[in-house]
Design a protein around this motif. Structure first.
Motif, PDB file in Angstrom:
ATOM      1  N   TYR A  86       0.906  -1.281   0.077  1.00 27.41           N
ATOM      2  CA  TYR A  86      -0.094   0.137   0.056  1.00 27.41           C
ATOM      3  C   TYR A  86       0.856   1.397   0.160  1.00 27.41           C
ATOM      4  O   TYR A  86       1.809   1.225   0.818  1.00 27.41           O
ATOM      5  N   ASP A  89      -1.138   7.816   1.510  1.00 29.03           N
ATOM      6  CA  ASP A  89      -0.412   8.816   2.351  1.00 29.03           C
ATOM      7  C   ASP A  89      -0.529   8.110   3.887  1.00 29.03           C
ATOM      8  O   ASP A  89       0.345   8.658   4.753  1.00 29.03           O
ATOM      9  N   ASP A  90      -1.570   7.278   4.101  1.00 28.51           N
ATOM     10  CA  ASP A  90      -1.634   7.026   5.316  1.00 28.51           C
ATOM     11  C   ASP A  90      -0.822   5.716   5.778  1.00 28.51           C
ATOM     12  O   ASP A  90      -1.474   4.991   6.829  1.00 28.51           O
ATOM     13  N   ASP A  92       1.122   2.018   6.643  1.00 28.77           N
ATOM     14  CA  ASP A  92       1.707   1.821   7.925  1.00 28.77           C
ATOM     15  C   ASP A  92       3.020   1.308   7.945  1.00 28.77           C
ATOM     16  O   ASP A  92       3.068   0.052   7.415  1.00 28.77           O
ATOM     17  N   CYS A  98       2.212  -2.481   4.488  1.00 30.99           N
ATOM     18  CA  CYS A  98       1.993  -0.977   4.741  1.00 30.99           C
ATOM     19  C   CYS A  98       0.570  -0.554   4.814  1.00 30.99           C
ATOM     20  O   CYS A  98       0.178   0.620   4.689  1.00 30.99           O
ATOM     21  N   PRO A 100      -2.699   0.291   6.431  1.00 28.86           N
ATOM     22  CA  PRO A 100      -3.283   0.746   7.741  1.00 28.86           C
ATOM     23  C   PRO A 100      -4.528   0.007   8.208  1.00 28.86           C
ATOM     24  O   PRO A 100      -5.280  -0.364   7.441  1.00 28.86           O
ATOM     25  N   ILE A 102      -7.547   0.188   8.882  1.00 25.00           N
ATOM     26  CA  ILE A 102      -8.916   0.913   8.827  1.00 25.00           C
ATOM     27  C   ILE A 102      -9.763  -0.073   8.015  1.00 25.00           C
ATOM     28  O   ILE A 102      -9.294  -0.442   6.671  1.00 25.00           O
ATOM     29  N   LYS A 120      -2.962   2.296  -4.357  1.00 24.97           N
ATOM     30  CA  LYS A 120      -3.480   3.257  -3.606  1.00 24.97           C
ATOM     31  C   LYS A 120      -5.134   3.194  -4.114  1.00 24.97           C
ATOM     32  O   LYS A 120      -5.485   2.391  -4.781  1.00 24.97           O
ATOM     33  N   GLU A 124      -8.230   8.892  -4.517  1.00 27.42           N
ATOM     34  CA  GLU A 124      -7.496   9.584  -3.263  1.00 27.42           C
ATOM     35  C   GLU A 124      -6.662  10.672  -4.175  1.00 27.42           C
ATOM     36  O   GLU A 124      -6.335  10.517  -5.532  1.00 27.42           O
TER      37      GLU A 124
END
Ligand SMILES: [Zn+2]
Ligand SMILES: [Zn+2]
Length: 139
Positions: A86, A89-90, A92, A98, A100, A102, A120, A124
């Motif tokens: 991933y 921008d958010d 992990d 990576c 996050p 959510i 992505k 976005e």
């Protein structure tokens, strides 16, 4: 390609109710609904990794690799192996992929491909225009 690839992230809470409570990613799954002739399901019969499709020739690429449609989506394999990363921008950085923690489902775009695909969420602000990426992949 983007609208054919839907990723679903589910999460769970570890150590719920304790000071160590933390939401984690439980699973990341990708579903491909592309047609057999779409780019993600068309690659050389010889399994060469480098190829350049020729718009003028539906059967062979510029170097003579035979084009075969109706194969498994190449991107699915990366998700099944947990090797699709991933790149939003958010992201992990504690996780190899990576993603996050959510809960989310939606269409994705391929941001980059170096040694592995980086993706992505579609729509976005920082997502690249998908059309140009597909054109690059198809030569
Ligand atoms: Zn070949
Ligand atoms: Zn696909």
């Amino acid at each position: 390609m983007g609208i054919h690839h839907t990723v679903t992230v589910t999460t769970r809470v570890d150590d719920e109710g304790t000071p160590d409570e933390r939401r984690r990613v439980a699973s990341v799954t990708m579903v491909c609904t592309a047609e057999p002739t779409d780019g993600c399901r068309t690659y050389p019969r010889c399994d060469c990794e480098v190829f350049q499709w020729n718009p003028l020739d539906p059967r062979f690429d510029r170097e003579g690799h035979e084009r075969e449609s109706g194969r498994d989506c190449w991107l699915s394999e990366w998700f099944e192996n947990g090797s699709a990363v991933y790149a939003g921008d958010d992201f992990d950085d504690m996780r190899d992929d990576c993603v996050p923690a959510i809960d989310r489902t939606g269409h994705i775009v391929l941001a980059e491909f170096h040694d592995w695909p980086e993706w992505k969420w579609m729509g976005e602000p920082s997502s690249p225009d998908f059309g140009s990426t597909e054109e690059k992949n198809d030569g």
